[in-house]
Design a protein around this motif. Sequence first.
Motif, PDB file in Angstrom:
ATOM      1  N   PHE A  52      46.003  42.358  31.777  1.00 59.11           N
ATOM      2  CA  PHE A  52      45.007  42.497  32.841  1.00 59.11           C
ATOM      3  C   PHE A  52      45.619  43.266  33.998  1.00 59.11           C
ATOM      4  O   PHE A  52      46.716  42.949  34.458  1.00 59.11           O
ATOM      5  N   LEU A  53      44.895  44.287  34.448  1.00 55.64           N
ATOM      6  CA  LEU A  53      45.355  45.159  35.518  1.00 55.64           C
ATOM      7  C   LEU A  53      44.188  45.382  36.468  1.00 55.64           C
ATOM      8  O   LEU A  53      43.038  45.457  36.040  1.00 55.64           O
ATOM      9  N   SER A  54      44.476  45.460  37.757  1.00 57.53           N
ATOM     10  CA  SER A  54      43.430  45.766  38.731  1.00 57.53           C
ATOM     11  C   SER A  54      43.887  46.936  39.592  1.00 57.53           C
ATOM     12  O   SER A  54      45.078  47.235  39.667  1.00 57.53           O
ATOM     13  N   PHE A  55      42.905  47.585  40.224  1.00 56.36           N
ATOM     14  CA  PHE A  55      43.271  48.675  41.112  1.00 56.36           C
ATOM     15  C   PHE A  55      42.297  48.767  42.277  1.00 56.36           C
ATOM     16  O   PHE A  55      41.126  48.434  42.169  1.00 56.36           O
ATOM     17  N   ALA A  56      42.829  49.180  43.382  1.00 54.01           N
ATOM     18  CA  ALA A  56      42.086  49.595  44.573  1.00 54.01           C
ATOM     19  C   ALA A  56      42.848  50.831  45.045  1.00 54.01           C
ATOM     20  O   ALA A  56      42.912  51.808  44.314  1.00 54.01           O
ATOM     21  N   LYS A  57      43.530  50.730  46.192  1.00 54.42           N
ATOM     22  CA  LYS A  57      44.329  51.891  46.628  1.00 54.42           C
ATOM     23  C   LYS A  57      45.581  52.057  45.771  1.00 54.42           C
ATOM     24  O   LYS A  57      46.169  53.132  45.721  1.00 54.42           O
TER      25      LYS A  57
END
Length: 188
Positions: A52-57
């Motif tokens: 599981f990976l998340s991203f924003a900046k």
Amino acid sequence: MVYECLPASLDVLIIEDVSSSIMKSDYQKMKDFILNIVKGLDISQKSNNVAFLSFAKAAKVSFYLNAHYNNTRILTAIESHHGEGGGSNISSALKLSASDVFTDNNGDRADADNIVLLFTDGMYKDKSSLQHDLEVLKARAEVYVVTVGSIVSNTTLAEMATSPEYLLKLGDPLTTNKINSVLSPCKI
């Protein structure tokens, strides 16, 4: 003649867009959809593994393919993750996926097919390395893109999916059916 389905092993990476362009109501729909997908998976060292990976900046790996080998632990880890807002750097997520998630050290298995489920609205600013990062990831995995929200950048998202039929929409019943069939393949 009756054929029996022998499930194939998968290494599944779920990428979640937690940038400010994702509305709170859409974020919750995305989270609920992801949790339902994981509930239906057979997860163990020998069957399916999930990262599981998340991203924003910036992109962050919450857990790797070899971190959890049962649904309960994965569900708990995903439920505890929350959106953070900020810019949207899809390229960092694609790069981190290929360079850090799909590696032997972090649980990538040679005998398992690699699947990426990318949940995003496709809104991003830094386009400089996107194409290169996308090509590297597509060489390692089949990329499915699930659009989130009513305002999406379909042109960009169509390029991200490995194939045009891999571009799906959150909330569409066909998306649920397609994802379930992708995550329940039979060995040939």
